[in-house]
Structures are given as C-alpha cells and as structure tokens.
Design an enzyme around this catalytic site. Structure first.
Site, PDB file in Angstrom:
ATOM      1  N   ALA A 123       0.830  -1.201   0.000  1.00  0.00           N
ATOM      2  CA  ALA A 123       0.000   0.000   0.000  1.00  0.00           C
ATOM      3  C   ALA A 123       0.867   1.255   0.000  1.00  0.00           C
ATOM      4  CB  ALA A 123      -0.935  -0.003   1.207  1.00  0.00           C
ATOM      5  N   ALA A 147      -0.475  10.743  -4.982  1.00  0.00           N
ATOM      6  CA  ALA A 147       0.934  10.328  -4.893  1.00  0.00           C
ATOM      7  C   ALA A 147       1.096   8.995  -5.592  1.00  0.00           C
ATOM      8  CB  ALA A 147       1.375  10.223  -3.431  1.00  0.00           C
ATOM      9  N   GLY A 170      -5.289  -9.841 -37.960  1.00  0.00           N
ATOM     10  CA  GLY A 170      -6.244  -9.068 -38.741  1.00  0.00           C
ATOM     11  C   GLY A 170      -7.525  -8.799 -37.964  1.00  0.00           C
ATOM     12  N   GLY A 171      -8.658  -8.889 -38.647  1.00  0.00           N
ATOM     13  CA  GLY A 171      -9.940  -8.617 -37.998  1.00  0.00           C
ATOM     14  C   GLY A 171     -10.217  -9.553 -36.838  1.00  0.00           C
ATOM     15  N   GLU A 197       4.231   0.114 -10.943  1.00  0.00           N
ATOM     16  CA  GLU A 197       5.582  -0.040 -10.373  1.00  0.00           C
ATOM     17  C   GLU A 197       6.588   0.873 -11.069  1.00  0.00           C
ATOM     18  OE1 GLU A 197       7.055  -3.736  -9.102  1.00  0.00           O
ATOM     19  OE2 GLU A 197       5.086  -4.588  -8.712  1.00  0.00           O
ATOM     20  N   GLY A 198       6.120   2.063 -11.388  1.00  0.00           N
ATOM     21  CA  GLY A 198       6.967   3.071 -12.031  1.00  0.00           C
ATOM     22  C   GLY A 198       6.701   3.116 -13.521  1.00  0.00           C
TER      23      GLY A 198
END
Length: 381
Positions: free
Chosen positions: A123, A129, A339-340, A363-364
């Site tokens: 955590a 952040a 392809g499709g 993780e960055g």
C-alpha cells in the site's frame, strides 16, 4: 544464480504443464467472470508458487532471482492475472519483511505468505501520490505504544483478498520529503481499515484492485517495519527486485503472444497461401522474436547481478522500461497479424493486447524509469 539445474528444470516442467493443462484452458472464463477459481488457487499453493522467493527457513522455496524469473517466464505463458495472484506474496508484499523485518515479524508472517494462507498487499500509491511517492499524505502518528494511521491508498493490487498490508505513511509531519516516510505492517481485520469498490479495469480481469482506507486505524508500535523514516528506502529496495520480476512477466507474455501469432500465420490462408509466407508478416514475427529475446537476456543478466549482491537499480529500470514497452509492441503486432480476428474475443491476442498495457504504468511508469536511468548515469559520471 542457478543452484541446481536439474531441480530447476523439474520445477519449470511442472509449471509449464500446469500452465498448459490448467491455466490456458480457463483464461477466457477467468476474464469473463473476473475471478480465478478457488481450486486453481489451491493448486498454486500446492506448487509452492506463493513462496517462490521467501527463504526456506520461513517455509518458502528460497529461489534466487535468476531461478525466480525463469519460473515466471513459464508461468506467464498463461494470462498474467494468474501471476498477479501470487505476485505480491512473491515480491513487494513479502520482500520488505525479508529485508527490514524483525525476527518476530518474519516468524509471524512469512510462513503464512509462503503457503498462500494469507495474501499480502503493498500500500504505497495514493490519490495524489503515484509516481511522486515521496509526497504521500497518509499519516501514522505515534501515540504511546501505538501508531494511529489516517489516509487513503489507491490502486492497491490484491487488496480485496489481502490479509496483510505493507503501508507507507508519514511518521514525521515536519519532514515533507522521503525521509519522513515509514513502513508499517497492518492486518486486514484491524479496526479502522476498510476497502473501496473494486476498480473496473481495461484488462487483467480476475486480478482485483481497490482503495484501502485508514480511519484512525490504531496498530501496535511493533508493526513498524524497520526504523522510522526508512520506509521510502525500503520501498525502493523492493522495487529494484520487483521491476526485474515484472520485466520477466512481460517476457513470458510476449513469448506466448509470439507463439499464438506464429501458429495463426502458419494456418491462415489468403491469396492462395498461408500468410506466414508473406514477407511483411515475417517481418513482424521476426521483430517480435528479436525484441523478446533481447528482453529475456536483459532480465537474466540483471537477475544474475542481483544474486551476486550487486546493486541493480539502473539495470532493473532498464529491464522494466524495455520489456514493458516491448511486450506492448509485440501485442500490437499480434493483433495486426490476426487481422480482424485479432480484434475479437475468439483469439487470445485481443485479451493480451489489453492486459499488457498496464505494465508500462505500474511499479513506475516508463517515463519514471527513463528518469531513474538517466539520473544514475549522471551520478556515475
């Protein structure tokens, strides 16, 4: 460092057989239901996958990093969500305890993590952040023989299943940078811990992510991991190893996508012949093979250096940057070759295309890896 080649080969063969016989056949069901069956998790426990890197003294297999990444190469030929289930126990959820834990903490938690009895979560990330982890706002205020934790953690992998959180919080309110951050071990049933709703993600269904909320969560001072103010350093040490691990996930997945693409190119016919005979298809296959091989070599080199006791901050960031970008290119080519049909659920490349995008972010991010690499180059000069 591979300590016993024969033993490792037996384990790799066992994991490869488990992947082919048990995991790949249920990939689509796991994606559709957003859940890994309990019986599969039990088999992963029996194989020792939750304790790959945990020392043998605490019930794990105690693999070296080179041995670990070789196992992950094999495991990640299946959907990466299966690896995600064990990933926090193998890496970021247990490594902090191995690195900085007291003997009491190791004895209490590592055997349960190694067996898969409990799932660990890391955590660190918060709403404001992520890449700038040093600016986190979650606080852990010392109150006698306790810490009182308040804050919100975001995008926490395996949080809905977790029994233990390694929580990074600011224990020194006056220190605004990384030096004010500490790590604490918090059990899920501690009063004041609650979870947000599961995030609906682009890919990797079956792996669960949500907020973890701490509201006057009181834990004993003995839950402190290491010393006050060293939490951020511990986190960075953990990420040095885990980024190499994540790069190995990307390699395994890339190899699976390449296998799927080669098989399709050898079977699909257009203009009277299989498309694998067309040079532009061959070019995409060749580029994917060369890049995956390069990433595999990088990961093994970094793992060996880690096992030799060398610092691999730059190497692990190089691995994470190159491998995560590589696997996204390989996945894109895989869809193009199909392809499709590559845009439909009928073929695995569509799911892998979505699943792989995460690895350039968590993780960055790739951009953070670039900054780490360049700054370390300048420091070395």
């Amino acid at each position: 460092m591979v300590r016993d080649e024969e033993t490792l080969n037996v384990m790799l063969e066992t994991v490869s057989r488990f992947v082919k016989e048990q995991l790949i056949p249920i990939e689509e069901d796991v994606s559709r239901t957003d859940a890994i069956p309990d019986e599969i998790v039990d088999q992963m426990r029996e194989l020792g996958l939750f304790g790959l890197s945990i020392p043998e003294d605490y019930g794990g297999l105690g693999l070296t990093l080179e041995e670990e990444v070789n196992v992950i190469f094999e495991l990640c030929h299946a959907s990466p969500v299966f690896r995600s289930m064990i990933g926090t126990n193998v890496g970021i959820g247990s490594l902090g305890i191995v690195i900085a834990g007291t003997e009491e903490q190791k004895q209490k938690y590592l055997p349960k993590l190694a067996s898969g009895e409990i799932i660990a979560s890391f955590a660190l990330t918060e709403p404001d952040a992520g890449s700038d982890a040093a600016s986190l706002r979650t606080t852990a205020r010392r109150d006698g023989n306790s810490y009182v934790i308040n804050g919100v953690k975001r995008f926490i992998t395996n949080a809905p299943e977790a029994g233990l959180f390694t929580v990074f919080a600011r224990t020194n309110a006056e220190e605004k940078g990384a030096r004010g951050v500490s790590a604490l071990l918090v059990e899920r049933d501690t009063p004041g811990v609650s979870l947000g709703k599961n995030e609906k993600k682009m890919g990797q269904q079956g792996g669960h992510v949500c907020d973890v909320i701490f509201d006057d969560c009181r834990v004993p001072a003995s839950c402190l991991l290491g010393k006050e103010g060293t939490g951020f350093k511990t986190a960075m040490k953990i990420l040095d190893k885990s980024r190499t691990h994540i790069a190995s996930v990307c390699v395994g997945a890339a190899e699976r996508i390449i296998e799927e693409s080669v098989r399709y190119a050898a079977e699909r016919k257009q203009f009277g012949k299989v498309i694998g005979e067309f040079q532009l298809i061959q070019a995409m296959l060749a580029d994917s093979k060369a890049e995956a091989y390069a990433a595999r070599c990088m990961v093994l080199d970094a793992a060996r250096k880690y096992d030799e006791g060398k610092k691999i901050t730059t190497e692990s960031s190089c691995c994470k940057l190159f491998a995560s970008e590589m696997v996204c290119r390989v996945a894109d080519r895989g869809v193009q070759i199909h392809g499709g049909y590559g845009y439909t659920h009928e073929y695995a490349v569509e799911r892998f295309y979505r699943d792989m995008r995460l690895f350039r972010v968590f993780e960055g991010t790739s951009q953070i890896q670039q900054l780490i690499i360049a700054r370390n180059m300048l420091k070395e000069l």
